[in-house]
Design a protein around this motif. Structure first.
Motif, PDB file in Angstrom:
ATOM      1  N   THR A 168     -10.768  -2.279 -13.285  1.00 51.33           N
ATOM      2  CA  THR A 168     -10.599  -1.352 -14.401  1.00 51.33           C
ATOM      3  C   THR A 168     -10.310  -2.128 -15.681  1.00 51.33           C
ATOM      4  OG1 THR A 168      -8.212  -1.099 -14.095  1.00 51.33           O
ATOM      5  CG2 THR A 168      -9.660   0.351 -12.804  1.00 51.33           C
ATOM      6  N   SER A 169     -10.196  -1.399 -16.784  1.00 49.06           N
ATOM      7  CA  SER A 169      -9.936  -2.045 -18.076  1.00 49.06           C
ATOM      8  C   SER A 169      -8.528  -2.612 -18.163  1.00 49.06           C
ATOM      9  CB  SER A 169     -10.163  -1.051 -19.219  1.00 49.06           C
ATOM     10  OG  SER A 169      -9.286   0.061 -19.084  1.00 49.06           O
ATOM     11  N   THR A 170      -7.630  -2.165 -17.282  1.00 48.80           N
ATOM     12  CA  THR A 170      -6.242  -2.647 -17.315  1.00 48.80           C
ATOM     13  C   THR A 170      -5.833  -3.367 -16.037  1.00 48.80           C
ATOM     14  OG1 THR A 170      -5.466  -0.496 -16.484  1.00 48.80           O
ATOM     15  CG2 THR A 170      -5.526  -0.809 -18.884  1.00 48.80           C
ATOM     16  N   GLY A 171      -6.751  -3.586 -15.126  1.00 54.91           N
ATOM     17  CA  GLY A 171      -6.414  -4.261 -13.873  1.00 54.91           C
ATOM     18  C   GLY A 171      -7.415  -3.914 -12.787  1.00 54.91           C
ATOM     19  N   PHE A 172      -6.926  -3.275 -11.687  1.00 52.92           N
ATOM     20  CA  PHE A 172      -7.844  -2.859 -10.624  1.00 52.92           C
ATOM     21  C   PHE A 172      -7.210  -1.731  -9.817  1.00 52.92           C
ATOM     22  CE2 PHE A 172      -5.247  -6.299  -8.963  1.00 52.92           C
ATOM     23  CZ  PHE A 172      -4.904  -5.902  -7.679  1.00 52.92           C
ATOM     24  N   GLU A 173      -8.039  -1.040  -9.052  1.00 55.92           N
ATOM     25  CA  GLU A 173      -7.586   0.052  -8.200  1.00 55.92           C
ATOM     26  C   GLU A 173      -7.991  -0.228  -6.757  1.00 55.92           C
ATOM     27  OE1 GLU A 173      -9.282   3.619  -9.723  1.00 55.92           O
ATOM     28  OE2 GLU A 173      -7.877   3.771 -11.412  1.00 55.92           O
ATOM     29  N   VAL A 174      -7.108   0.167  -5.825  1.00 58.91           N
ATOM     30  CA  VAL A 174      -7.378  -0.021  -4.395  1.00 58.91           C
ATOM     31  C   VAL A 174      -7.214   1.312  -3.676  1.00 58.91           C
ATOM     32  CG1 VAL A 174      -6.719  -2.449  -4.322  1.00 58.91           C
ATOM     33  CG2 VAL A 174      -4.965  -0.699  -4.061  1.00 58.91           C
ATOM     34  N   LYS A 175      -7.885   1.429  -2.549  1.00 58.44           N
ATOM     35  CA  LYS A 175      -7.774   2.631  -1.722  1.00 58.44           C
ATOM     36  C   LYS A 175      -8.164   2.262  -0.295  1.00 58.44           C
ATOM     37  CE  LYS A 175     -12.514   4.152  -2.657  1.00 58.44           C
ATOM     38  NZ  LYS A 175     -13.385   5.247  -3.160  1.00 58.44           N
ATOM     39  N   GLY A 176      -8.072   3.238   0.597  1.00 54.10           N
ATOM     40  CA  GLY A 176      -8.511   3.041   1.973  1.00 54.10           C
ATOM     41  C   GLY A 176      -7.794   1.899   2.655  1.00 54.10           C
ATOM     42  N   MET A 177      -8.545   1.040   3.299  1.00 52.01           N
ATOM     43  CA  MET A 177      -7.952  -0.032   4.096  1.00 52.01           C
ATOM     44  C   MET A 177      -7.244  -1.082   3.249  1.00 52.01           C
ATOM     45  SD  MET A 177     -11.155  -2.382   5.280  1.00 52.01           S
ATOM     46  CE  MET A 177     -11.938  -3.530   4.159  1.00 52.01           C
ATOM     47  N   LEU A 178      -7.414  -1.033   1.920  1.00 53.10           N
ATOM     48  CA  LEU A 178      -6.685  -1.950   1.042  1.00 53.10           C
ATOM     49  C   LEU A 178      -5.459  -1.288   0.426  1.00 53.10           C
ATOM     50  CD1 LEU A 178      -9.547  -3.847  -0.861  1.00 53.10           C
ATOM     51  CD2 LEU A 178      -8.295  -4.535   1.186  1.00 53.10           C
ATOM     52  N   ASN A 179      -5.070  -0.102   0.979  1.00 51.12           N
ATOM     53  CA  ASN A 179      -3.905   0.597   0.439  1.00 51.12           C
ATOM     54  C   ASN A 179      -3.101   1.269   1.552  1.00 51.12           C
ATOM     55  OD1 ASN A 179      -2.326   1.365  -1.809  1.00 51.12           O
ATOM     56  ND2 ASN A 179      -3.245   3.410  -1.819  1.00 51.12           N
ATOM     57  N   GLY A 181       0.812  -1.203   0.000  1.00 50.74           N
ATOM     58  CA  GLY A 181       0.000   0.000   0.000  1.00 50.74           C
ATOM     59  C   GLY A 181       0.850   1.259   0.000  1.00 50.74           C
ATOM     60  N   ASN A 182       0.333   2.338  -0.604  1.00 48.18           N
ATOM     61  CA  ASN A 182       1.085   3.596  -0.644  1.00 48.18           C
ATOM     62  C   ASN A 182       0.352   4.736   0.061  1.00 48.18           C
ATOM     63  OD1 ASN A 182      -0.937   4.315  -2.417  1.00 48.18           O
ATOM     64  ND2 ASN A 182       0.374   4.302  -4.249  1.00 48.18           N
ATOM     65  N   GLY A 183      -0.638   4.394   0.874  1.00 47.05           N
ATOM     66  CA  GLY A 183      -1.313   5.433   1.650  1.00 47.05           C
ATOM     67  C   GLY A 183      -2.815   5.248   1.647  1.00 47.05           C
ATOM     68  N   GLU A 184      -3.397   5.234   2.834  1.00 44.45           N
ATOM     69  CA  GLU A 184      -4.825   4.974   2.969  1.00 44.45           C
ATOM     70  C   GLU A 184      -5.667   6.010   2.241  1.00 44.45           C
ATOM     71  OE1 GLU A 184      -8.064   4.107   6.569  1.00 44.45           O
ATOM     72  OE2 GLU A 184      -6.004   4.716   7.022  1.00 44.45           O
ATOM     73  N   LYS A 185      -5.159   7.244   2.129  1.00 40.30           N
ATOM     74  CA  LYS A 185      -5.916   8.306   1.477  1.00 40.30           C
ATOM     75  C   LYS A 185      -5.669   8.347  -0.034  1.00 40.30           C
ATOM     76  CE  LYS A 185      -6.048  11.264   5.580  1.00 40.30           C
ATOM     77  NZ  LYS A 185      -5.736  12.606   6.147  1.00 40.30           N
ATOM     78  N   ASN A 186      -4.782   7.506  -0.502  1.00 44.49           N
ATOM     79  CA  ASN A 186      -4.459   7.483  -1.935  1.00 44.49           C
ATOM     80  C   ASN A 186      -5.225   6.368  -2.654  1.00 44.49           C
ATOM     81  OD1 ASN A 186      -2.567   9.545  -1.492  1.00 44.49           O
ATOM     82  ND2 ASN A 186      -0.946   8.042  -1.034  1.00 44.49           N
ATOM     83  N   THR A 187      -5.276   6.487  -3.973  1.00 42.66           N
ATOM     84  CA  THR A 187      -5.811   5.422  -4.825  1.00 42.66           C
ATOM     85  C   THR A 187      -4.663   4.874  -5.661  1.00 42.66           C
ATOM     86  OG1 THR A 187      -8.015   6.404  -4.961  1.00 42.66           O
ATOM     87  CG2 THR A 187      -7.409   4.839  -6.691  1.00 42.66           C
ATOM     88  N   GLN A 188      -4.424   3.584  -5.542  1.00 44.10           N
ATOM     89  CA  GLN A 188      -3.307   2.960  -6.257  1.00 44.10           C
ATOM     90  C   GLN A 188      -3.851   2.053  -7.367  1.00 44.10           C
ATOM     91  OE1 GLN A 188       0.648   0.144  -5.472  1.00 44.10           O
ATOM     92  NE2 GLN A 188      -0.719   0.623  -3.769  1.00 44.10           N
ATOM     93  N   ALA A 189      -3.296   2.216  -8.570  1.00 41.37           N
ATOM     94  CA  ALA A 189      -3.706   1.392  -9.713  1.00 41.37           C
ATOM     95  C   ALA A 189      -2.751   0.214  -9.860  1.00 41.37           C
ATOM     96  CB  ALA A 189      -3.722   2.221 -10.986  1.00 41.37           C
ATOM     97  N   ILE A 190      -3.292  -0.976  -9.851  1.00 43.68           N
ATOM     98  CA  ILE A 190      -2.506  -2.191 -10.090  1.00 43.68           C
ATOM     99  C   ILE A 190      -2.757  -2.595 -11.543  1.00 43.68           C
ATOM    100  CG2 ILE A 190      -2.023  -4.532  -9.338  1.00 43.68           C
ATOM    101  CD1 ILE A 190      -1.557  -2.358  -7.206  1.00 43.68           C
TER     102      ILE A 190
END
Length: 206
Positions: free
Chosen positions: A177-188, A127-136
């Motif tokens: 997403t069309s290229t994978g998935f995005e995570v945020k909050g408790m999953l980041n 994870g790179n931060g609970e307040k961030n959205t990370q694209a995998i």
């Protein structure tokens, strides 16, 4: 009459017998031109009539001799063997065509199953931060994604965090997403935010 009675050995009037400049009246000249085709028409029609009468006589003889059907015993050995061979070949051809159709249907079904099969891939990320959205990024849109944090054993007060998402059904912290998935909050979360969250593990259904 017989067929030979309709044989034409020579036409009654030949065009070549006329002089280069005929002096006949117009009606006689026309009759001369029509005479040979008319003789031919009558001869051909006579042959057709004789053939029809012959066909009727032959059919009557067959019915009187053999009845409505001809049994195998009425045929010569050579003809019976030839008919048996043709019947066997026809049966083999029918069986071969049925097998080819079955194989084709099976190939089609296998192709459909191949197109519908689901491949499973495993992976992890930090994870790179609970307040961030990370694209995998995976390079394709998965059919479903399951993400869980590193705490495999949880309890009522501190359960393991896990979410499942599909293209048309997003989870609270997980989106396909069309290229994978995005995570945020408790999953980041970073290790500072959650000391037992990383690495996050995921299962991707392609």
């Amino acid at each position: 009459m017989s067929f030979s009675d309709h044989k034409i050995t020579a036409f009654q009037h030949k065009i070549t017998d006329l002089p280069d400049q005929p002096s006949l009246p117009a009606n006689e000249l026309k009759a001369r031109f029509d005479s040979s085709p008319e003789e031919l028409r009558q001869a051909v029609n006579g042959i057709c009539d004789e053939a029809s009468r012959l066909e009727a006589r032959v059919e009557g003889i067959v019915v009187d001799t053999f009845g409505d059907t001809i049994d195998r015993e009425m045929l010569s050995e050579e003809l019976a063997a030839e008919l048996d061979a043709k019947a066997t070949q026809t049966s083999l051809n029918t069986e071969s065509e049925a097998r080819e159709a079955a194989v084709s249907a099976l190939d089609t079904r296998l192709t459909e199953v191949e197109a519908q099969k689901c491949e499973i891939y495993l992976g992890s990320y930090n994870g790179n931060g609970e307040k961030n959205t990370q694209a995998i990024r995976l390079g394709y849109q998965p059919k479903a994604v399951l993400v869980a944090n590193a705490r495999w054993i949880g309890n009522v007060d501190n359960p393991q965090r896990m979410e499942l998402a599909m293209p048309d059904i997003a989870a609270y912290h997980l989106v396909v997403t069309s290229t994978g998935f995005e995570v945020k909050g408790m999953l980041n979360c970073t290790n500072t935010e959650d000391s037992v969250a990383n690495p996050y593990r995921y299962i991707v259904f392609k």
